[in-house]
Design a protein around this motif. Structure first.
Motif, PDB file in Angstrom:
ATOM      1  N   ARG A  31      21.908  -1.204  -3.029  1.00 31.63           N
ATOM      2  CA  ARG A  31      23.041  -1.282  -2.104  1.00 31.63           C
ATOM      3  C   ARG A  31      24.025  -0.178  -2.041  1.00 31.63           C
ATOM      4  NH1 ARG A  31      22.904  -7.139  -4.268  1.00 31.63           N
ATOM      5  NH2 ARG A  31      24.544  -6.505  -5.628  1.00 31.63           N
ATOM      6  N   ARG A  69      24.738   1.854   1.574  1.00 27.56           N
ATOM      7  CA  ARG A  69      26.018   2.045   2.100  1.00 27.56           C
ATOM      8  C   ARG A  69      26.105   3.299   2.252  1.00 27.56           C
ATOM      9  NH1 ARG A  69      27.356  -2.010  -1.734  1.00 27.56           N
ATOM     10  NH2 ARG A  69      27.971  -0.423  -3.253  1.00 27.56           N
ATOM     11  N   THR A  70      25.801   4.265   1.261  1.00 29.72           N
ATOM     12  CA  THR A  70      25.844   5.770   1.675  1.00 29.72           C
ATOM     13  C   THR A  70      25.140   6.312   2.674  1.00 29.72           C
ATOM     14  OG1 THR A  70      26.236   5.860  -0.728  1.00 29.72           O
ATOM     15  CG2 THR A  70      25.719   7.965   0.184  1.00 29.72           C
ATOM     16  N   TYR A  90      26.859   5.312   6.014  1.00 31.20           N
ATOM     17  CA  TYR A  90      28.040   6.118   6.069  1.00 31.20           C
ATOM     18  C   TYR A  90      27.419   7.517   6.630  1.00 31.20           C
ATOM     19  CZ  TYR A  90      31.995   9.079   5.109  1.00 31.20           C
ATOM     20  OH  TYR A  90      32.860  10.286   5.276  1.00 31.20           O
TER      21      TYR A  90
END
Length: 140
Positions: free
Chosen positions: A6, A10-11, A14
């Motif tokens: 996760r 998320r990285t 982004y």
């Protein structure tokens, strides 16, 4: 292990958003391509890591959303300990060896550019840091 996936997800999300914003604002292709390559590498890590994961028991059952959640890692098994629930292992004592090693590596790299007058002391500092880092831990 799902929390790590996760984090990478998320990285990657982004970086995709930052890459689109960078392209819209700057119209500079090389930075946009590098950000896209970084996002693709993170997503590839997620896909390869999940494909070779040892826990794929819940991925074949349920709806498409349930399988997607299991693939990403949102459907963890409740009996599996979380990433912060493991007991702490052997923690090394405080040491200046990592900083010495980093400083020696920088000086050695500068020695490759500027000459041996800075590379030789950098090699000595680097070896001192590495030897100090590799010393056995003393718990007495």
């Amino acid at each position: 292990m799902a929390e790590e996936f996760r984090l990478f997800l998320r990285t990657a999300a982004y970086i995709v958003i930052a890459g689109v914003a960078y392209w819209v604002v700057s119209l500079e292709p090389s930075g946009t391509v590098l950000l896209a390559a970084l996002a693709a590498a993170l997503l590839a890590f997620i896909l390869v890591g999940r494909a070779f994961s040892h826990d794929r028991s819940s991925m074949g059952t349920g709806s498409l959303l349930a399988r997607a959640n299991a693939f990403i890692g949102f459907a963890d098994r409740p009996d599996e300990p979380g990433p912060m629930e493991n007991p702490p292992g052997l923690v090394p004592l405080a040491s200046a060896s990592p900083i010495l090693s980093a400083g020696g590596a920088v000086l050695l790299g500068l020695g490759l550019v500027l000459g041996p007058w800075i590379g030789v002391p950098g090699l000595i500092v680097l070896l001192t840091g590495i030897l100090g880092w590799l010393q056995p831990l003393d718990r007495t």
